[in-house]
Design a protein around this motif. Sequence first.
Motif, PDB file in Angstrom:
ATOM      1  N   LYS A  35       0.821  -1.215   0.000  1.00  0.00           N
ATOM      2  CA  LYS A  35       0.000   0.000   0.000  1.00  0.00           C
ATOM      3  C   LYS A  35       0.855   1.266   0.000  1.00  0.00           C
ATOM      4  CE  LYS A  35      -4.290  -1.801   1.933  1.00  0.00           C
ATOM      5  NZ  LYS A  35      -5.368  -1.598   2.930  1.00  0.00           N
ATOM      6  N   PHE A  49      -7.850   2.467  -5.788  1.00  0.00           N
ATOM      7  CA  PHE A  49      -7.972   1.026  -5.493  1.00  0.00           C
ATOM      8  C   PHE A  49      -8.020   0.768  -3.988  1.00  0.00           C
ATOM      9  CE2 PHE A  49      -5.744  -2.960  -4.470  1.00  0.00           C
ATOM     10  CZ  PHE A  49      -6.615  -3.865  -5.045  1.00  0.00           C
ATOM     11  N   TYR A  50      -7.152   1.462  -3.233  1.00  0.00           N
ATOM     12  CA  TYR A  50      -7.135   1.273  -1.784  1.00  0.00           C
ATOM     13  C   TYR A  50      -8.454   1.703  -1.141  1.00  0.00           C
ATOM     14  CZ  TYR A  50      -2.063   0.967  -2.513  1.00  0.00           C
ATOM     15  OH  TYR A  50      -0.809   0.615  -2.959  1.00  0.00           O
ATOM     16  N   THR A  53     -11.428  -0.305  -4.145  1.00  0.00           N
ATOM     17  CA  THR A  53     -11.085  -1.585  -4.801  1.00  0.00           C
ATOM     18  C   THR A  53     -11.345  -1.561  -6.306  1.00  0.00           C
ATOM     19  OG1 THR A  53     -13.243  -2.706  -4.506  1.00  0.00           O
ATOM     20  CG2 THR A  53     -11.640  -2.862  -2.682  1.00  0.00           C
TER      21      THR A  53
END
Length: 321
Positions: A35, A49-50, A53
Amino acid sequence: MQKQILIREAKDYFNITLGLMLYTFGFTVFLLPYKIVTGGIAGIGAIIFYVTTFPVQYTFFIINAVLIVAALKILGWRFLMKTIYATFALTFLLEVAQDIVVRPDGSFYKLLGEGNDFMSLVIGCILTGTALAIVFLNNGSTGGTDIVAAVVNKYHNISLGKVLILVDLCIIGSCLFIDTFGPVEIRCQKVVFGLCTMFIECSMLDYVMNWQRQSVQFFIFSKKYQEIANAIATTTDHTITILDGHGWYTGKETKVLCLLAKKSESVTIFRLIKVIDPNAFVSQSSVIGVYGEGFDQIKVKVPKNMKKKTLKGTDTDNKGS
């Protein structure tokens, strides 16, 4: 001539593909599992995305499509065709790579194990920075902020790494405002890590590009100067200047060949000299920059008032003469 152009273009695409594969490896194996927030469109995709998703590759593709259309007029089709190729190729490679590094439970494999975030950051950014340089050196781009950097670099004498640093600062700084990353201290840690990624990646980009573009100057003293000049000009397509020299000790007139070339061409030039005249006296020195005549373009801005004064002074001198 057409065959040489095709070979050169094929070589560019081959090297761009190698660069994209290296970038994909560095990003998905060393950065994404830990991350670590990076700059560029990949960094934006990672942040999204973190938080949601939403796949990184789709964010990368959508933003690139918009930037490519916007930069088409400035950079031209030749540059952007390779960028379009790189965009599709990297989107595909990222998707394949993520499927490989994801465990059945949806978590990522961590190659260096838990707690080695910073070491993974260093290795990943060395790889991605080198990969970006390979792509740029072959007249390509991974798209995104690279397009912005290429536009600025076209008109200003600002290195690609410096432009990317300015853009990436904004992207990395956005981590402070995303609650998903956790408490404020964790978010600050993400920003610090992001700044480290930016520094390492951009430093590697500039280092590799400057190393590849480094130029050298040759002074060649030889009685067979004509044969050496012909061989170098035919083999490397460089122009050569012949200077008149005068030996202090011998008192004899001599000819000196002056040549500027890429450092990567040094071995070829030395071989040509050795074949023709093994006893030639050769001086090689590094130069900071070479502009014009097949090398880099002069990219400094000329103020309008300076241009007018210079042209006016030239006209006055011509009238006086």
